[in-house]
Structures are given as C-alpha cells and as structure tokens.
Design an enzyme around this catalytic site. Structure first.
Site, short mmCIF file in Angstrom:
data_model
loop_
_atom_site.label_atom_id
_atom_site.label_comp_id
_atom_site.label_asym_id
_atom_site.label_seq_id
_atom_site.Cartn_x
_atom_site.Cartn_y
_atom_site.Cartn_z
N HIS A 1 0.82 -1.20 0.00
CA HIS A 1 0.00 0.00 0.00
C HIS A 1 0.86 1.26 0.00
CE1 HIS A 1 0.68 -0.79 4.29
NE2 HIS A 1 0.42 0.48 4.54
N HIS B 1 1.20 5.29 1.63
CA HIS B 1 0.79 6.33 2.57
C HIS B 1 1.39 7.64 2.07
CE1 HIS B 1 -0.94 4.35 6.14
NE2 HIS B 1 -0.22 3.32 5.77
N TYR C 1 4.05 8.88 11.65
CA TYR C 1 3.40 7.61 11.29
C TYR C 1 3.83 7.16 9.90
CZ TYR C 1 -0.39 4.37 10.16
OH TYR C 1 -1.11 3.28 9.77
N GLN D 1 6.44 3.73 8.59
CA GLN D 1 5.66 2.65 7.99
C GLN D 1 6.47 1.39 7.77
OE1 GLN D 1 2.35 1.81 6.88
NE2 GLN D 1 2.29 3.16 8.63
#
Length: 148
Positions: A60, A62, A126, A130
């Site tokens: 994924h 971010h 954050y 990751q």
C-alpha cells in the site's frame, strides 16, 4: 506547514491518503518502491500537488499531501493513480503481466483524512515509520507459526 498563497486566496489543505494495489499484491519492494516514489512525486509536482511525506510498504501507499483549493481529493487520487500506473507499467511491464493481469495497478478505493495543524507531526511520524511497523508486523506473524 505554512499557509499557501495564491493570487486571490490563502489556504492550508492537507490530507493523509492511503491506497492499495489491485488484489493487494505485495510488489512494492526495491527497486520498485523507489521508482514508484519518484513517479508519484513527479506526477504531483506537475499538477501543483505537494507531497509532504510518502512511504511505500510492499502492499500500500501512505502519503501526506497539500492540495490547492482547485483540486479535490478525488481528482488528486485520479491524477496520482492514473499517471503512476501508466508510468510504472511503462517502466516495469513484467510486473504488470505477472501480478496485474487485468491491466490495472490500483484498487478503485482509497482512504482520505483531513489533517489539522496539531495532527500533522503525528501523521508525518506515522508515515515515516511505515516500513518499521511493517517489519514488526511480519516478525509477529512469523512468531505465531506453530512449526518452523
């Protein structure tokens, strides 16, 4: 992040965006991960989208982005997904044939969250962590196995 200024308006519009590849294949390892980061940053730059932070675990994306008022979140996602898919498949056609037989790199869904000034540093940290979180998660999964 500072206030952005244009000829007739002042704004600060930041979003935390998350999106996944089709079938959630974990294909974004090196060298694909760095190439995809560059592709996304270039596409964003071309459309006046500021990528403040980006990290790409294997399955994924971010990103923390700042958008001008003329670009909606859905338009931003359309731009980033369509250009990155085209450029990624041009650069790595073997990945498309092996994992994305339908010809689409991205799942049609995404997650978007507005970011206030207080939350910006939390989201930045954050996103920056990751890959560390991903490694810890994988280590936990390996520890749960009954047999080696």
């Amino acid at each position: 992040m500072e206030l952005q200024r244009a000829s007739h308006h002042v704004y600060r519009l930041e979003y935390h965006l998350v999106w996944t590849p089709k079938y959630r294949h974990p294909v974004f390892t090196e060298p694909y991960r760095m190439a995809l980061k560059q592709i996304i940053r270039k596409a964003a730059y071309d459309y006046d989208i500021s990528v403040l932070e980006i990290e790409i675990p294997p399955d994924h994306i971010h990103a923390l982005v700042s958008l001008p008022p003329k670009i909606s979140v859905s338009e931003c996602m359309r731009i980033l997904k369509s250009i990155s898919a085209r450029e990624f498949f041009n650069k790595y056609p073997d990945i498309g044939k092996k994992y994305f037989w339908g010809g689409k790199l991205w799942s049609p869904s995404y997650y978007a969250e507005t970011i206030g000034k207080r939350n910006e540093n939390v989201i930045r940290t954050y996103i920056q962590n990751q890959l560390k979180h991903e490694k810890q998660h994988i280590a936990q999964l390996k520890q749960l196995k009954l047999f080696p």
